[in-house]
Design a protein around this motif. Structure first.
Motif, PDB file in Angstrom:
ATOM      1  N   ALA A 212       0.836  -1.212   0.000  1.00 16.15           N
ATOM      2  CA  ALA A 212       0.000   0.000   0.000  1.00 16.15           C
ATOM      3  C   ALA A 212       0.864   1.252   0.000  1.00 16.15           C
ATOM      4  CB  ALA A 212      -0.926  -0.018   1.221  1.00 16.15           C
ATOM      5  N   ILE A 213       1.975   1.224   0.763  1.00 22.46           N
ATOM      6  CA  ILE A 213       2.881   2.382   0.775  1.00 22.46           C
ATOM      7  C   ILE A 213       3.488   2.593  -0.609  1.00 22.46           C
ATOM      8  CG2 ILE A 213       5.076   3.229   1.698  1.00 22.46           C
ATOM      9  CD1 ILE A 213       4.354   1.846   4.334  1.00 22.46           C
ATOM     10  N   GLU A 214       3.889   1.503  -1.263  1.00 20.59           N
ATOM     11  CA  GLU A 214       4.482   1.597  -2.600  1.00 20.59           C
ATOM     12  C   GLU A 214       3.493   2.185  -3.601  1.00 20.59           C
ATOM     13  OE1 GLU A 214       5.881  -1.930  -5.241  1.00 20.59           O
ATOM     14  OE2 GLU A 214       7.534  -1.490  -3.852  1.00 20.59           O
ATOM     15  N   ARG A 215       2.199   1.875  -3.394  1.00 20.54           N
ATOM     16  CA  ARG A 215       1.143   2.415  -4.283  1.00 20.54           C
ATOM     17  C   ARG A 215       0.590   3.752  -3.796  1.00 20.54           C
ATOM     18  NH1 ARG A 215      -1.686  -3.497  -3.990  1.00 20.54           N
ATOM     19  NH2 ARG A 215      -0.175  -4.617  -5.296  1.00 20.54           N
ATOM     20  N   LYS A 216       1.168   4.260  -2.687  1.00 16.75           N
ATOM     21  CA  LYS A 216       0.747   5.532  -2.079  1.00 16.75           C
ATOM     22  C   LYS A 216      -0.705   5.492  -1.618  1.00 16.75           C
ATOM     23  CE  LYS A 216       4.119   8.258  -4.660  1.00 16.75           C
ATOM     24  NZ  LYS A 216       4.365   9.421  -5.533  1.00 16.75           N
ATOM     25  N   GLN A 217      -1.129   4.321  -1.177  1.00 21.38           N
ATOM     26  CA  GLN A 217      -2.463   4.159  -0.582  1.00 21.38           C
ATOM     27  C   GLN A 217      -2.279   4.322   0.930  1.00 21.38           C
ATOM     28  OE1 GLN A 217      -3.566   0.261  -1.988  1.00 21.38           O
ATOM     29  NE2 GLN A 217      -4.087   0.993  -4.048  1.00 21.38           N
ATOM     30  N   TRP A 218      -2.159   5.560   1.388  1.00 18.90           N
ATOM     31  CA  TRP A 218      -1.732   5.838   2.748  1.00 18.90           C
ATOM     32  C   TRP A 218      -2.722   5.319   3.786  1.00 18.90           C
ATOM     33  CZ3 TRP A 218       2.885   6.602   1.570  1.00 18.90           C
ATOM     34  CH2 TRP A 218       3.292   7.430   0.519  1.00 18.90           C
ATOM     35  N   SER A 219      -3.997   5.501   3.552  1.00 19.87           N
ATOM     36  CA  SER A 219      -4.982   5.058   4.545  1.00 19.87           C
ATOM     37  C   SER A 219      -4.992   3.538   4.673  1.00 19.87           C
ATOM     38  CB  SER A 219      -6.381   5.572   4.170  1.00 19.87           C
ATOM     39  OG  SER A 219      -6.777   5.061   2.886  1.00 19.87           O
ATOM     40  N   VAL A 220      -4.858   2.850   3.540  1.00 19.52           N
ATOM     41  CA  VAL A 220      -4.798   1.381   3.578  1.00 19.52           C
ATOM     42  C   VAL A 220      -3.555   0.932   4.341  1.00 19.52           C
ATOM     43  CG1 VAL A 220      -4.616  -0.715   2.196  1.00 19.52           C
ATOM     44  CG2 VAL A 220      -6.071   1.160   1.419  1.00 19.52           C
ATOM     45  N   ALA A 221      -2.437   1.620   4.100  1.00 23.07           N
ATOM     46  CA  ALA A 221      -1.190   1.266   4.781  1.00 23.07           C
ATOM     47  C   ALA A 221      -1.320   1.468   6.287  1.00 23.07           C
ATOM     48  CB  ALA A 221      -0.046   2.104   4.218  1.00 23.07           C
ATOM     49  N   ILE A 222      -1.930   2.599   6.719  1.00 24.46           N
ATOM     50  CA  ILE A 222      -2.118   2.854   8.151  1.00 24.46           C
ATOM     51  C   ILE A 222      -2.994   1.776   8.775  1.00 24.46           C
ATOM     52  CG2 ILE A 222      -3.153   4.419   9.829  1.00 24.46           C
ATOM     53  CD1 ILE A 222      -0.474   5.368   8.863  1.00 24.46           C
ATOM     54  N   ASP A 223      -4.078   1.384   8.072  1.00 18.46           N
ATOM     55  CA  ASP A 223      -4.962   0.330   8.599  1.00 18.46           C
ATOM     56  C   ASP A 223      -4.196  -0.975   8.780  1.00 18.46           C
ATOM     57  OD1 ASP A 223      -7.058   2.100   8.630  1.00 18.46           O
ATOM     58  OD2 ASP A 223      -7.882   1.459   6.687  1.00 18.46           O
ATOM     59  N   ARG A 224      -3.365  -1.323   7.805  1.00 20.89           N
ATOM     60  CA  ARG A 224      -2.598  -2.577   7.898  1.00 20.89           C
ATOM     61  C   ARG A 224      -1.589  -2.514   9.053  1.00 20.89           C
ATOM     62  NH1 ARG A 224      -4.597  -7.145   5.669  1.00 20.89           N
ATOM     63  NH2 ARG A 224      -5.480  -6.701   3.601  1.00 20.89           N
ATOM     64  N   LEU A 225      -0.971  -1.335   9.244  1.00 25.23           N
ATOM     65  CA  LEU A 225      -0.001  -1.211  10.335  1.00 25.23           C
ATOM     66  C   LEU A 225      -0.687  -1.274  11.693  1.00 25.23           C
ATOM     67  CD1 LEU A 225       2.303   1.563   8.806  1.00 25.23           C
ATOM     68  CD2 LEU A 225       2.883  -0.837   9.127  1.00 25.23           C
ATOM     69  N   ASN A 226      -1.875  -0.673  11.801  1.00 21.98           N
ATOM     70  CA  ASN A 226      -2.637  -0.781  13.052  1.00 21.98           C
ATOM     71  C   ASN A 226      -3.044  -2.232  13.317  1.00 21.98           C
ATOM     72  OD1 ASN A 226      -2.652   1.892  14.024  1.00 21.98           O
ATOM     73  ND2 ASN A 226      -4.180   2.479  12.489  1.00 21.98           N
ATOM     74  N   LEU A 227      -3.439  -2.935  12.235  1.00 23.88           N
ATOM     75  CA  LEU A 227      -3.784  -4.343  12.382  1.00 23.88           C
ATOM     76  C   LEU A 227      -2.565  -5.153  12.827  1.00 23.88           C
ATOM     77  CD1 LEU A 227      -6.077  -6.401  11.999  1.00 23.88           C
ATOM     78  CD2 LEU A 227      -5.312  -6.702   9.631  1.00 23.88           C
ATOM     79  N   MET A 228      -1.409  -4.759  12.340  1.00 19.60           N
ATOM     80  CA  MET A 228      -0.165  -5.426  12.722  1.00 19.60           C
ATOM     81  C   MET A 228       0.107  -5.244  14.216  1.00 19.60           C
ATOM     82  SD  MET A 228       3.542  -4.777  10.962  1.00 19.60           S
ATOM     83  CE  MET A 228       5.035  -5.573  11.560  1.00 19.60           C
ATOM     84  N   LEU A 229      -0.135  -4.008  14.747  1.00 22.09           N
ATOM     85  CA  LEU A 229       0.039  -3.763  16.173  1.00 22.09           C
ATOM     86  C   LEU A 229      -0.936  -4.592  16.999  1.00 22.09           C
ATOM     87  CD1 LEU A 229       0.542   0.118  16.258  1.00 22.09           C
ATOM     88  CD2 LEU A 229       2.241  -1.637  16.808  1.00 22.09           C
ATOM     89  N   ALA A 230      -2.150  -4.753  16.472  1.00 15.08           N
ATOM     90  CA  ALA A 230      -3.157  -5.530  17.202  1.00 15.08           C
ATOM     91  C   ALA A 230      -2.790  -7.002  17.268  1.00 15.08           C
ATOM     92  CB  ALA A 230      -4.528  -5.350  16.537  1.00 15.08           C
ATOM     93  N   HIS A 231      -2.037  -7.496  16.293  1.00 16.58           N
ATOM     94  CA  HIS A 231      -1.679  -8.916  16.256  1.00 16.58           C
ATOM     95  C   HIS A 231      -0.470  -9.244  17.139  1.00 16.58           C
ATOM     96  CE1 HIS A 231      -3.829  -9.454  12.135  1.00 16.58           C
ATOM     97  NE2 HIS A 231      -4.609  -9.820  13.154  1.00 16.58           N
ATOM     98  N   ILE A 232       0.205  -8.196  17.666  1.00 12.43           N
ATOM     99  CA  ILE A 232       1.352  -8.474  18.547  1.00 12.43           C
ATOM    100  C   ILE A 232       0.813  -8.915  19.898  1.00 12.43           C
ATOM    101  CG2 ILE A 232       3.374  -7.503  19.700  1.00 12.43           C
ATOM    102  CD1 ILE A 232       3.631  -5.543  17.385  1.00 12.43           C
ATOM    103  N   PRO A 233       1.121 -10.141  20.350  1.00 12.76           N
ATOM    104  CA  PRO A 233       0.546 -10.639  21.611  1.00 12.76           C
ATOM    105  C   PRO A 233       1.178  -9.958  22.822  1.00 12.76           C
ATOM    106  CG  PRO A 233       2.088 -12.227  20.738  1.00 12.76           C
ATOM    107  CD  PRO A 233       1.984 -11.140  19.703  1.00 12.76           C
ATOM    108  N   ASN A 234       0.503 -10.086  23.950  1.00 15.50           N
ATOM    109  CA  ASN A 234       0.990  -9.482  25.190  1.00 15.50           C
ATOM    110  C   ASN A 234       2.013 -10.366  25.907  1.00 15.50           C
ATOM    111  OD1 ASN A 234      -0.667  -7.182  24.918  1.00 15.50           O
ATOM    112  ND2 ASN A 234      -2.420  -8.296  25.780  1.00 15.50           N
ATOM    113  N   GLY A 235       1.885 -11.678  25.746  1.00 10.03           N
ATOM    114  CA  GLY A 235       2.771 -12.589  26.457  1.00 10.03           C
ATOM    115  C   GLY A 235       4.147 -12.692  25.820  1.00 10.03           C
ATOM    116  N   GLN A 236       4.916 -13.672  26.314  1.00  5.51           N
ATOM    117  CA  GLN A 236       6.272 -13.900  25.815  1.00  5.51           C
ATOM    118  C   GLN A 236       6.226 -14.558  24.439  1.00  5.51           C
ATOM    119  OE1 GLN A 236       8.687 -16.172  28.449  1.00  5.51           O
ATOM    120  NE2 GLN A 236      10.585 -15.830  27.315  1.00  5.51           N
TER     121      GLN A 236
END
Length: 576
Positions: A212-236
Motif C-alpha cells: 500500500a505504501i508503494e502504491r501511495k495508498q496511505w490510509s490502507v497502509a495505516i490500517d494494515r499497520l494498526n492491524l499489525m500492532l493488534a496482532h502483537i501478543p501481550n505474552g512472551q
C-alpha cells in the motif's frame, strides 16, 4: 608359531604407540575442552553471549573453528557466532564480514546452507547501506534476505523464516521494492505456523502495508499497520516484540511525514522515543532524536529543536565512548585469543607429528610383516619345487621301466619276424623245385613305381611286411618318439630300409613321414578323448607329446586326418 607370536606383539606395539604419544604431547590447556563436544561447546558459547559474557563466548567459538577435523556445520555456526559478536558488540564490520565469508566457504565445501549466515549478511549490508544508500547494496540486502528465507524453509525452521521475511519486507519498504517480494510472500502466506501464528499474521500485515505504501495508498497502509500492532501478543514470544513495534511506528511516522499530518507525526515520534528508552534501543533512539529535532525545527519550536539536538549529540558521544570501550575490550580479548590460537596451532602441529610418527611405525611394521610373509612364501615355493623334482624322478623311473618292457616286446617281435622270414625262404625254395627250376621273373605289375622295378619282394613278402609295419605304427611309445626314423622302423621289423619304404609307398600311398605323422595325430585324438590332462595342454604341447616338433606340421597332419584344424577339434571336445 614363534613368528606368528612375534607379528602379533609388533602389531600391538604399533597400535599402542599413538595413544602413548598423545598422552605426552597434549598441552594442559587442551584438557579444559578435550571432553566437551563441539555441539555442546557451541551451546555454552551461546549461553555466555546471551548473559553478556562476550569474551567467554568468543573463546568457545574460537576453539570450535580451530578444530579442523570437526563437523563443518558446527564450525559454520561458530563462525556465525563470532560474526554476531563483531557485528553487534564490537562494531567491527570487517571482522564480522571475514567470519561470514569463512562460514560461506564451509557451506560450499559441505554442500549445505546455514540460514543464520545469510541473515547476518543481510543485517551487515543493512548497516552499511544506512550510510551510503547504494542501489547495489540494496540488492544485496534483498538477495541475502531471500536466501536466508529459503534456507529456513528447507530446514523447516518456521520462526526464523518468519523473522527473515519480516526484516526483508521492512528493508524493501525503505527501498520502495516491496513488489519484488511477491513470490516470497506467496510462499510464506501459504505456510501454516503451528508454533506461532501471530508472527505469520504480523509479517503478512507488514507486507500488505508495504504494498500500500508503494502504491501511495496511505490510509490502507495505516490500517494494515494498526492491524499489525493488534496482532502483537501481550505474552512472551520467540521474536523481539519491541523492535517490531518500533518497525511499525517508524513506518507510520514516515507516512504521516509524507502526508503532512504533523499532529499524528508528533504523537508517533513521542511513542517511538518512549519505546526506545524503555527497551534501550540506542540506535533507534538516536534516529528518533534526529527526527524530532527536524520536526521541531520545521514547526518553529526552537527550544525543543535545540533540546533534541543536544540529546542526539550526547547520545552519539555516549555511543562513541561505548564503542571505544568495546574496542578496548575487543583488543584485550584478541590478545587472549591470539595466545589461544597459538596454543591451538602448536597442538595441531604436535598432532600432525604424532600422525606422521604413527604412519612411519605402521610402515615399518608392514615391511617387517611383508618380509616375514615373503620368507614364508619362499619356503613354500622351495618345498613345492622339491616335491616336483621328486615326482619327476619317480616319473623317470617309471618311464625307464616302461621303455625296458617295450624294448623286450620289440625284441620278441623281431625274433618272431626272423623265424617267419626263415620259413618263407624255405617255402620259396620248395616252390622253385616243384616248378622245375623255373627262374623266369614275373612281369612287373602295372603302375608300380619305376624306382622299385628291381625289387624282389613278392606279394606275400609285402603282406608280411605291412603287418609288421602296422604293429609298430600301432605302438604309441615307439612312434611318439620325435627321433623315430624309417631306418629304426626297418631295424625293428628286421627288413631293409628300401623294402620298408617300398611297402609304405605301395600299401599306404604316402611316404614314411606322412604315414607316421598321421598315426601320431590319431594318437593325439585318442588322448584328447580319453585323457582330461592332455586336453588342458596347448597345441604345441600336444604336438610335442606325440612326437611332432612343428606346430605347422601337426596342424597339416591333423587337418588331413580329421578334416578340421586342432583348435576347432579341441573346442568341440571341451564342449561335449
Amino acid at each position: 608359531m614363534y613368528r606368528r607370536l612375534l607379528y602379533i606383539v609388533m602389531v600391538m606395539c604399533v597400535l599402542a604407540l599413538p595413544g602413548t604419544l598423545a598422552a605426552h604431547t597434549q598441552p594442559s590447556y587442551y584438557w579444559h575442552w578435550a571432553d566437551v563436544p563441539s555441539a555442546r561447546l557451541l551451546d555454552i558459547g551461546r549461553d555466555f553471549g546471551h548473559n553478556g559474557h562476550i569474551d567467554s563466548a568468543m573463546q568457545c567459538y574460537s576453539v570450535i573453528v580451530n578444530r579442523l577435523t570437526d563437523d563443518p556445520k558446527v564450525r559454520c555456526k561458530a563462525h556465525d557466532g563470532m560474526a554476531e559478536v563483531y557485528l553487534f558488540e564490537y562494531f567491527d564490520y570487517p571482522k564480522a564480514l571475514s567470519h561470514l565469508k569463512k562460514a560461506q566457504k564451509l557451506e560450499r565445501q559441505g554442500g549445505f546452507i546455514q540460514p543464520l549466515t545469510y541473515s547476518l549478511l543481510q543485517t551487515f549490508y543493512q548497516y552499511i547501506n544506512n550510510n551510503v544508500h547504494d542501489p547495489h547494496i540494496d540488492s544485496l540486502v534483498i538477495d541475502y534476505g531471500i536466501k536466508a528465507f529459503d534456507a529456513s524453509l528447507d530446514d523447516k525452521e518456521l520462526i526464523p523464516a518468519g523473522v527473515t521475511f519480516l526484516n526483508t519486507t521492512s528493508s524493501a519498504i525503505e527501498m520502495g521494492r516491496v513488489s519484488e517480494l511477491a513470490d516470497v510472500a506467496s510462499r510464506y502466506t501459504h505456510l501454516h505456523h503451528a508454533t506461532d501464528d501471530s508472527l505469520h499474521l504480523i509479517a503478512t500485515d507488514l507486507y500488505n502495508a508495504g504494498l500500500a505504501i508503494e502504491r501511495k495508498q496511505w490510509s490502507v497502509a495505516i490500517d494494515r499497520l494498526n492491524l499489525m500492532l493488534a496482532h502483537i501478543p501481550n505474552g512472551q514470544t520467540s521474536y523481539d516484540k519491541p523492535r517490531i513495534r518500533f518497525m511499525v511506528l517508524s513506518n507510520m511516522a514516515n507516512i504521516y511525514e509524507k502526508t503532512g499530518d504533523n499532529t499524528r507525526l508528533k504523537d508517533i515520534l513521542e511513542q517511538l522515543e518512549q519505546l526506545s528508552r524503555e527497551h534501550n534501543i540506542k540506535e533507534g533512539l538516536l534516529l528518533i532524536y534526529e527526527q524530532l529535532a527536524k520536526f521541531y525545527q520545521k514547526t518553529g519550536d526552537r527550544n525543543r529543536f535545540m533540546d533534541y539536538s543536544l540529546k542526539r549529540t550526547e547520545l552519539k558521544d555516549s555511543l562513541i565512548g561505548y564503542q571505544q570501550a568495546m574496542q578496548l575490550s575487543k583488543a584485550e580479548f584478541e590478545s587472549e585469543l591470539s595466545d589461544m590460537e597459538l596454543q591451538l596451532a602448536q597442538l595441531n602441529h604436535r598432532h600432525q607429528m604424532m600422525l606422521v610418527t604413527s604412519i612411519l611405525c605402521g610402515i615399518i611394521a608392514l615391511l617387517v610383516l611383508g618380509l616375514g610373509y615373503f620368507i614364508h612364501r619362499r619356503n613354500r615355493q622351495l618345498s613345492a619345487r622339491n616335491q616336483a623334482l621328486y615326482d619327476k624322478n619317480q616319473q623317470l623311473i617309471a618311464a625307464n621301466k616302461h621303455e625296458r618292457m617295450t624294448r623286450e616286446q620289440l625284441e620278441e617281435l623281431l625274433e618272431q619276424t626272423r623265424r617267419e622270414q626263415a620259413e618263407a625262404l624255405a617255402a620259396v625254395s620248395q616252390q622253385e623245385l616243384v616248378d622245375n627250376d623255373d627262374t623266369e621273373e614275373p612281369d612287373e605289375p602295372k603302375g608300380e613305381p619305376v624306382k622299385y622295378k628291381d625289387s624282389r619282394l613278392t606279394e606275400l613278402d609285402k603282406n608280411r611286411l605291412q603287418r609288421l609295419i602296422q604293429k609298430v605304427l600301432d605302438t604309441p611309445d615307439v612312434i611318439c618318439d620325435p627321433d623315430f626314423t624309417v631306418m629304426q622302423l626297418a631295424a625293428l621289423i628286421g627288413a631293409r630300409q628300401r623294402e620298408v619304404s617300398q611297402v609304405i609307398g605301395e600299401r599306404y600311398g604316402a611316404n614314411f613321414n606322412i604315414v607316421v605323422n598321421d598315426h601320431r595325430v590319431k594318437e593325439a585324438c585318442r588322448r584328447i578323448q580319453d585323457e582330461p590332462r592332455f586336453l588342458q595342454n596347448t597345441i604345441e604341447a600336444m604336438a610335442g607329446e606325440v612326437g611332432i616338433r612343428s606346430r605347422n606340421t601337426f596342424t597339416q597332419a591333423f587337418k588331413r586326418v580329421t578334416g578340421m584344424n586342432p583348435s576347432e577339434y579341441i573346442r568341440r571336445a571341451r564342449t561335449r
